[in-house]
Every structure is written in C-alpha cells, then in structure tokens.
Scaffold this motif. Structure first.
Motif, PDB file in Angstrom:
ATOM      1  N   VAL A   1      -4.840  -2.931  14.675  1.00  0.00           N
ATOM      2  CA  VAL A   1      -4.454  -0.759  14.579  1.00  0.00           C
ATOM      3  C   VAL A   1      -3.974  -0.866  15.505  1.00  0.00           C
ATOM      4  O   VAL A   1      -5.644  -0.405  16.428  1.00  0.00           O
ATOM      5  CB  VAL A   1      -5.754   0.002  13.718  1.00  0.00           C
TER       6      VAL A   1
ATOM      7  N   THR B   1     -10.404  -6.665  12.528  1.00  0.00           N
ATOM      8  CA  THR B   1      -9.170  -5.814  11.989  1.00  0.00           C
ATOM      9  C   THR B   1      -9.850  -5.139  13.990  1.00  0.00           C
ATOM     10  O   THR B   1     -10.836  -4.868  14.109  1.00  0.00           O
ATOM     11  CB  THR B   1      -9.517  -4.437  11.578  1.00  0.00           C
TER      12      THR B   1
ATOM     13  N   ALA C   1      -2.833 -12.670  15.985  1.00  0.00           N
ATOM     14  CA  ALA C   1      -2.439 -13.034  14.348  1.00  0.00           C
ATOM     15  C   ALA C   1      -3.237 -13.948  13.574  1.00  0.00           C
ATOM     16  O   ALA C   1      -3.657 -14.619  12.573  1.00  0.00           O
ATOM     17  CB  ALA C   1      -1.331 -12.464  14.474  1.00  0.00           C
TER      18      ALA C   1
ATOM     19  N   ARG D   1     -11.303   2.841  11.132  1.00  0.00           N
ATOM     20  CA  ARG D   1     -10.079   1.237  10.549  1.00  0.00           C
ATOM     21  C   ARG D   1     -10.782   0.632  11.205  1.00  0.00           C
ATOM     22  O   ARG D   1     -10.371  -1.297  10.500  1.00  0.00           O
ATOM     23  CB  ARG D   1      -8.823   1.748  11.026  1.00  0.00           C
ATOM     24  N   SER D   2     -11.368  -0.459  12.039  1.00  0.00           N
ATOM     25  CA  SER D   2     -11.014  -1.132  13.396  1.00  0.00           C
ATOM     26  C   SER D   2     -13.622  -1.839  13.343  1.00  0.00           C
ATOM     27  O   SER D   2     -14.612  -1.042  13.181  1.00  0.00           O
ATOM     28  CB  SER D   2     -11.545  -1.056  14.720  1.00  0.00           C
TER      29      SER D   2
ATOM     30  N   ALA E   1      -1.495  -8.343  20.008  1.00  0.00           N
ATOM     31  CA  ALA E   1      -1.358  -9.001  18.031  1.00  0.00           C
ATOM     32  C   ALA E   1      -0.772  -9.510  18.169  1.00  0.00           C
ATOM     33  O   ALA E   1      -1.328 -10.224  17.063  1.00  0.00           O
ATOM     34  CB  ALA E   1      -0.482  -6.857  17.828  1.00  0.00           C
TER      35      ALA E   1
ATOM     36  N   ASP F   1      -6.109  -8.474  12.702  1.00  0.00           N
ATOM     37  CA  ASP F   1      -5.070  -7.624  12.455  1.00  0.00           C
ATOM     38  C   ASP F   1      -5.741  -6.492  13.636  1.00  0.00           C
ATOM     39  O   ASP F   1      -6.871  -6.282  13.820  1.00  0.00           O
ATOM     40  CB  ASP F   1      -4.995  -6.924  11.168  1.00  0.00           C
TER      41      ASP F   1
ATOM     42  N   ALA G   1       1.460  -4.558  14.915  1.00  0.00           N
ATOM     43  CA  ALA G   1       0.365  -4.697  14.335  1.00  0.00           C
ATOM     44  C   ALA G   1      -0.428  -3.659  12.769  1.00  0.00           C
ATOM     45  O   ALA G   1       1.376  -3.580  11.991  1.00  0.00           O
ATOM     46  CB  ALA G   1       0.065  -2.903  15.067  1.00  0.00           C
ATOM     47  N   ARG G   2      -0.577  -4.087  11.922  1.00  0.00           N
ATOM     48  CA  ARG G   2      -0.860  -3.842  10.929  1.00  0.00           C
ATOM     49  C   ARG G   2      -0.533  -2.126  10.239  1.00  0.00           C
ATOM     50  O   ARG G   2      -0.026  -1.629   9.181  1.00  0.00           O
ATOM     51  CB  ARG G   2      -2.547  -3.848  10.435  1.00  0.00           C
ATOM     52  N   GLU G   3      -1.215  -1.567  11.693  1.00  0.00           N
ATOM     53  CA  GLU G   3      -0.730   0.191  11.661  1.00  0.00           C
ATOM     54  C   GLU G   3      -1.173   0.589  13.181  1.00  0.00           C
ATOM     55  O   GLU G   3      -1.301   0.475  13.765  1.00  0.00           O
ATOM     56  CB  GLU G   3      -1.923   0.939  11.009  1.00  0.00           C
TER      57      GLU G   3
END
Ligand code: ADP
Length: 385
Positions: free
Chosen positions: A34, A9, A27, A68-69, A23, A32, A48-50
């Motif tokens: 964030v 991530t 992929a 998150r990364s 993004a 992914d 993006a995932r989020e």
C-alpha cells in the motif's frame, strides 16, 4: 500480531519508481504494497494493491497507510520522520529504517557529523550560516569547493560549485535555507554500494561504478572498473556506514574513489537507490527484494553477482513538460539480454527519470563494451517534441 510473508502488507510512504520496483519485487514473496503519493496514479499505483493520495508529510495519509499495513517503510526522503515515528507507535506498526535514521540523513551536515563521529571517512566540510562564514571556511578548505543546501537537495539540485573568491556571494545567494560547504573532491571515479541490514545480519551488493553528468546519474557499471583493493575498501566503508544506521532495510551509499585510491563517503539514501537498479537482473537477489525482505524481518537473500551488468537511465529529453510518449522501445526490446524498465510516468520533462535499461554481460564481453552498447540502446529511446 505481526504477520509474515506470504500474506504481509507493506506500507510505503512514496509511490514513485522505487515504490513501483519494490512492489514488483515483493509480489513473488507474497508481500503486497500500500503506497502513498500526492500524485494520483503515481508510478507505483498500477502494481500496488492500493494508493492513498496525500502528501509525504501529511499525518492522515501516513496513518491511512499504517492502518492498512503490517510494516511501514518509505521510498523518499521527503517522508516525515516525526509523523512516521508517532503513527507507527500509535498503530503498533514496525517502521524501518528507523525514522531517526531518516532525520539524520535529511540534513547533509548532521549526516556527515554522525558518520565522521562513527569513523567513516568524509570530505572536509563545514556548516556555513553567512557569506562571512563561507569565506572563512574557504580560507581553510581552499578553492574549488562545493556549496550544498543542507536539506531538500536531490540530483544535484541544491549544489553550487565555488571556483574562486569571486563566486562566493552569488553561490551563497543561490542556496536556499541552511548550507554547508565541502572541499571539492578530486575523484578518479564515483562508486556506490547498496548495503542491507536484516534481522541480526548485514551484507553489501557488489561495488558499482556510477557515472554522472550534470550531477545526475546516467550509467551504472557493476562490478566497478577499479582495483580489487579499492572495491574491498569501499565494502569496508559501507559496512561501517551500516553500523551507524538504525533500522533494517537497504541503504544506497554514494562514495568517491579519490585519485589517490582513497574512499570518501559522499552521502547515503536510506532506501533502494538508482545505483542499484542493475541488481534486478545482475544479482541473485535485487535491492528491491532485499528491502522487502529486510523491512518485514525475513532472511536476507544472497547478494551474489550473476554476471557483469550495466544500466543506463532514460531521462526526459524535451524542454517543455508534455505527455510522455516514447519512440524506440521495440528496438530496445529486440536487443539480447536487455531489460527495459518503464516507470509509467504520464508526463515527461527535461532530465526527468522516465525509465532505465539494463544489459547483462555474456561470455567475455568487457564492461567497456557493455557500457557502450547500453548507451546506444538508451540513446535510441526518445520522446520527440
Ligand atoms: P544530491 O543529494 O543532489 O544527489 P550530491 O551531494 O550527492 O547531491 O551530489 C551530486 C553529485 O555532485 C555527486 O554525485 C558528485 O558528482 C558531485 N559532488 C557532490 N559533492 C562533491 C564534492 N565534494 N566534490 C566533487 N563533486 C561533488
């Protein structure tokens, strides 16, 4: 443990079109994204995932992205280098390019100081803190000149030409915050090189010719329509710039080719750059894939050209901010070897970057002809009023 693709991530401060294209390119590598952006449903958000909603300099937002990364990067110079550096250390998340590089680049004067110390050729420049400073600097540099805000300028906002001594007072008043002044470069054309720094390796993409109007990039032509010797010199200067940068990633390096065939550095963006959008179709590896590879410590891809390629920016053509609805997309898409990139912005206003179109050459079509055709396609995309 730092993971590697697939399954990585990548956290990105900024969620504009650069984040969106990053993004898209990440992929297939199993990376992914964030992203963070103050505008909900920012351009990068759908791919993006989020998206974390928050300001580019808000420590809590940056922390939420880092947590998150596996790796952290940024796609906008407004990202806060101090917060990124601190939070990256606290969360044990590698950040690239190094925030120190961003800190240097955020101040155009400091940027020029650092690069000229490293032997990179730049236009003559001075920091100016008052009208008296400016007059004195111009006695030296001569007229015309370009007065620039040291911080926060983009797409020419923050630049004021000074044609004669009569303009000095008004020009100085028009600049917000600390300023610098540069000799006005008599250039034959503007060039750009996308450079990339990986883990123990570095490379450059083919030299691009950039065409600006009202100081905003309109079209990119690759390879640049200039002598091979000039392109080689541009590449050398770009490699010297990369040596002065700290951290992995892609760097947009804006250059002037003077009427005497010399190369001078204008400025650097420590991220993928508008002048490299054509690489998505025109090169074996795009600048966005390269950035994802570089930041996450993967080997760099080949920067080789597939075919001569031109891109044109699609800019907002309406006076007032309004919901974005475009006409002409079907005609554009019916053009052979044309790619349309839409940035997903919900609102349009004059000169806002809404998307771009790219034409890849076939056979022996000249770059002049390709450029004329891509302009035609671009001009067919309108927003109406
Ligand atoms: P920004 O950071 O807003 O993109 P730049 O400093 O890159 O601003 O300048 C934008 C454009 O203005 C350049 O691409 C070039 O066309 C013109 N420009 C900038 N500096 C000079 C200069 N010293 N001489 C001539 N033109 C310049």
């Amino acid at each position: 443990m730092t993971r590697s693709a697939p399954g990585t991530t990548l956290g990105v401060v900024g969620g504009g079109q650069l984040g969106r294209m990053l993004a898209e390119a990440a992929a297939p590598l199993g990376i992914d994204l964030v992203v963070s952006d103050p505008t909900p449903d920012a351009p990068a958000s759908p791919v993006a995932r989020e998206q974390v909603v928050g300001d580019f300099d808000d420590p809590e937002t940056i922390r939420a992205v880092a947590e998150r990364s596996d790796y952290l990067t940024f796609e906008i110079e407004l990202a806060d280098p101090d917060a990124m550096e601190r939070i990256a250390a606290e969360t044990d998340t590698p950040v690239h390019p190094h925030p120190e590089t961003l800190r240097t680049i955020q101040d155009k004067f400091v940027q020029k100081e650092r690069l000229s110390e490293a032997g990179v050729p730049v236009p003559a420049y001075r920091a100016v803190d008052s009208v008296a400073d400016l007059r004195e600097a111009l006695d030296d540099l001569g007229y015309p000149a370009m007065l620039k805000a040291r911080e926060g300028g983009y797409d020419g906002r923050g630049n004021v030409p000074v044609e004669s001594p009569d303009d000095v007072d008004a020009a100085f008043d028009a600049i917000e915050g600390p300023a610098m002044v540069e000799e006005f470069v008599d250039y034959a054309r503007e060039l750009a090189v996308i450079g990339c720094v990986g883990d123990g390796e570095r490379d450059t993409f083919p030299v691009t010719e950039t065409i600006h109007r009202e100081e905003i990039l309109r079209e990119s032509v690759a390879p640049a329509r200039t002598d091979e010797g000039v392109r080689e010199r541009a590449r050398e200067v770009a490699l010297d710039v990369l040596d002065a940068m700290d951290g992995r990633g892609v760097y947009g390096i804006e250059l002037f080719e003077t009427t005497g065939g010399e190369i001078l550095l204008n400025e650097i963006a420590p991220r993928p750059h508008n002048s490299g959008h054509w690489t998505i179709e025109g090169c074996h590896t795009s600048q966005f894939e390269q950035h994802a590879r570089a930041v996450t410590g993967l080997p760099l891809g080949t920067t080789e050209l597939r075919d001569p390629t031109v891109s044109a920016n699609v800019l907002g053509d309406v006076e007032d901010r309004q919901p974005a609805s475009v006409d002409g997309a079907a005609d554009a898409l019916a053009t052979e070897r044309l790619a349309l990139h839409w940035y997903g912005k919900r609102e349009v206003y004059r000169l806002r970057k809404m998307g771009h179109v790219t034409l890849v050459g076939a056979g022996d079509e000249s770059r002049d002809d390709l450029l004329a055709r891509v302009r035609g396609v671009r001009d067919g995309l309108t927003f109406g009023d």
